[in-house]
Design an enzyme around this catalytic site. Structure first.
Site, short mmCIF file in Angstrom:
data_model
loop_
_atom_site.label_atom_id
_atom_site.label_comp_id
_atom_site.label_asym_id
_atom_site.label_seq_id
_atom_site.Cartn_x
_atom_site.Cartn_y
_atom_site.Cartn_z
N ARG A 7 6.93 14.61 -6.11
CA ARG A 7 5.92 13.75 -6.73
C ARG A 7 6.30 13.47 -8.19
NH1 ARG A 7 1.51 10.59 -5.49
NH2 ARG A 7 -0.41 11.16 -6.52
N THR B 246 1.80 3.28 0.59
CA THR B 246 2.50 4.51 0.94
C THR B 246 3.18 4.30 2.30
OG1 THR B 246 0.83 5.70 -0.27
CG2 THR B 246 2.06 6.97 1.32
N THR C 47 5.76 7.06 -1.80
CA THR C 47 4.91 5.97 -2.32
C THR C 47 5.33 5.51 -3.71
OG1 THR C 47 2.60 5.35 -2.67
CG2 THR C 47 3.22 7.52 -3.41
N SER D 149 -2.71 13.83 -4.99
CA SER D 149 -2.34 12.81 -4.00
C SER D 149 -3.07 13.05 -2.69
CB SER D 149 -0.83 12.90 -3.75
OG SER D 149 -0.46 12.06 -2.68
N GLY E 1 -2.38 5.00 3.33
CA GLY E 1 -3.80 4.66 3.39
C GLY E 1 -4.65 5.31 2.32
N GLY E 2 -4.02 5.83 1.23
CA GLY E 2 -4.82 6.50 0.20
C GLY E 2 -5.62 7.61 0.87
N1 GLY Z 1 -0.54 7.07 -4.37
C1 GLY Z 1 -1.43 7.46 -3.34
C2 GLY Z 1 -1.43 8.91 -3.10
O1 GLY Z 1 -0.55 9.61 -3.58
O2 GLY Z 1 -2.29 9.41 -2.42
#
Ligand code: GLY
Length: 579
Positions: A114, A391, A409, A462, A483-484
């Site tokens: 990340r 994503t 993402t 995230s 999909g967040g």
């Molecule tokens: N950028 C969306 C997530 O990491 O959930």
């Protein structure tokens, strides 16, 4: 047969059969031996399988497996290929999470690649004079970018667990970027949709649009010379090209020019994190998920723990009674998410408690089987979260018992929309996943607290949730989705469909989905649910809202017959191939 029925047969059924034949023929040309996939039948394979959101990337992964590479080699190859073929989400200047299950040792490792906040980032960096969040700054500026982790993550995992060199697995992506790709529907559609936002940046306009500003159409070729150069630098010189070398210099120069925060020191200091995966059980299966700063692993296990005591299989798939129980579990988990989740390097997260069966028992007691328990507070702004396309997920299984489940993402579709001049790479806008002002919902309508406040070198919370399930210690299911926050619930429902409802992976993927995230207090249901079901849900007190499709899962299920896979048809262009 009366005339009307005959006409219907000619008008619909014959074209339908021709279409199906055409699809399978087209897939067969792409090299997979087992290619049949539709809403009821999974793709099948005996020796290996790759599922991703983009057909050319999937083919690259399958070719790597066929040449003797393992699942890790294939997943890294697919990941770099997606940076070319799926620019809205595939990336080299973004980040993600990967779970790797090793056939040899039975161990599962989680790799956190990340993005990290730059050293100059601060708690209130997105607040304007009125103490409001300046969304343009947090989402669409050089300041919205976190220090990217993808290149470090891919290089690490390949070195530790792969069998091929970086040069070998990046080569197909370089070729695609150099020779160009034929525009498909997804690229045309997303570039059209993002036109206004993306064309603000001359370099992005130059690379992704025609000189007159129009969008490339399906069937036309787009060439990415600068991206080919970046990929080649990484292939030749390793991750140092990105974090210290020529790519780093171009990135930092652009940051300086536009008031961004990322420096050479930030890039040099970037580190991936190897974390202990979160583990739970569900009806005799081991559930392995990504730990924080992913929230998904914890909450999928938490919801499964709550639901385990209900006989969902008997209550029936997508009946109002089972949807009610699932929705109430979602609400409980998302309420905890807003309070407890953040970067574990900065914040104590009660992981053990959140995924314990005892805690689930306590939460389950709050569920009334007949009535909704309203979300405690009403959100004054009541934001309407939208589906995020950005994503993307890769699932791979090989003949050696290795499994990779990786979600990556740029945050928004095409990230910040900024291409770093000379590199062809799109920059993430992951800093927006922090709680820019704790207590105020972010772009997904999610509330975050101090645990997810901005701090230098911290990683934003995230929803990305790569999952691996084992049965008797052996690979059972690899799945994940974009999909967040909705992806957490999409994955939950795939797992329930497979385990409780004994659906094959194509059926489990295609079944209609719901989403509840505690706030706003609304139950989102995909189109296609029976209105009788909504009515029953409304009678229980749910505020039902019909929504666009939820998630786009890429899944592989290992059965006694071999690998069964399914790419979600909710978004076009995805493909699973097996051999
Ligand atoms: N950028 C969306 C997530 O990491 O959930």
């Amino acid at each position: 047969m009366n005339l009307r029925i005959k006409l219907i047969t000619f008008k619909f059924l014959i074209p339908f059969f021709l279409f199906c034949f055409g699809q399978n023929w087209a897939l067969a040309q792409q090299g997979g031996i087992y290619t049949q996939s539709d809403v009821f039948h999974p793709v099948r394979g005996q020796q290996g399988m790759v599922a991703s959101q983009e057909a050319r990337a999937t083919q690259i992964g399958l070719d790597i497996l066929k040449k003797g590479g393992n699942a890790i080699d294939a997943a890294v190859g697919v990941s770099f290929a997606l940076a070319v073929t799926l620019p809205r989400a595939g990336n080299i200047a973004g980040g993600g999470f990967m779970l790797v299950h090793l056939g040899k040792t039975g161990q599962t490792i989680s790799i956190d690649y990340r993005e990290m906040a730059p050293l100059a980032a601060s708690f209130d960096m997105y607040l304007n004079e009125g103490e409001d969040v300046d969304k343009k700054l947090s989402q669409l500026s050089h300041k919205s970018a976190g220090v990217p982790g993808t290149v470090a993550g891919m290089a690490y995992v390949l070195k530790e667990y792969g069998t091929l060199s970086l040069k070998e697995v990046i080569a197909p992506a370089i070729r695609l970027a150099e020779e160009g790709i034929i525009v498909n529907e997804d690229i045309e559609y997303t570039l059209n949709k993002g036109k206004k936002r993306l064309q603000q940046w001359p370099e992005t306009a130059r690379i992704y649009y025609k000189p007159d500003g129009s969008v490339y159409s399906v069937g036309e070729r787009m060439v990415f010379k600068d991206l080919a150069w970046s990929l080649n630098e990484i292939a030749e010189k390793g991750p140092s090209a990105f974090y210290e070398g020529a790519i780093a210099q171009k990135l930092v120069a652009d940051m300086k020019k536009h008031g961004g925060l990322i420096t050479m020191e930030d890039l040099k200091k970037y580190r991936i994190a190897i974390r202990e995966p979160v583990q739970g059980t569900y009806r005799g299966h081991e559930i392995i998920g990504m730990p924080p700063p992913s929230s998904g692993g914890i909450h999928i296990i938490q919801m499964l723990n709550i639901l385990e005591a209900f006989p969902l299989g008997d209550i029936g798939p997508n009946s109002a009674n089972s949807l009610h129980l699932i929705a109430e579990s979602m609400k409980l988990a998302f309420a905890d998410r807003s309070k407890y989740l953040g970067d574990p390097d900065w914040w104590d997260i009660p992981i053990k408690g959140l995924i314990s069966k005892n805690y689930a028992t306590e939460l389950r007691a709050m569920i009334n089987r007949d009535r909704v328990t309203p979300s405690k507070m009403v959100n004054p702004e009541d934001p309407d979260p939208y589906e995020s396309d950005e994503t993307t997920h890769i699932s791979v299984m090989d003949q050696f018992g290795n499994v990779v489940s990786s979600t990556t993402t740029l945050n928004f579709s095409f990230g910040s929309g900024i291409v770093v001049p000379g590199t062809g790479m799109l920059l993430n806008d992951e800093m927006d996943n922090f709680a820019a002002k704790p207590g105020v919902p972010n772009s997904y309508g999610l509330l975050g607290g101090q645990a997810n406040a901005i701090q230098p070198t911290k990683r934003p919370l995230s929803s990305m949730s790569p999952m691996i399930l084992l049965k008797d210690g052996k690979p059972f299911l690899a799945t994940g989705s974009p999909g967040g926050p909705r992806l957490i619930n999409a994955i939950l429902q795939v797992i329930i469909n497979v385990i409780d409802h004994r659906m094959n992976i194509a059926e489990a993927t295609n079944a209609r989905r719901i989403h509840h995230q505690w706030k706003p207090d609304k139950l989102r249901v995909e189109k296609g649910f029976n209105p009788d079901t909504w009515r029953l849900l409304e009678e229980k007190g749910h505020q039902v809202r019909v929504t666009n499709s939820l998630g786009s899962t890429q899944s592989i299920l290992k059965t006694e017959e071999g690998f069964n896979g399914s790419s979600d048809p909710r978004r076009s262009g995805a493909l699973t191939l097996g051999y």
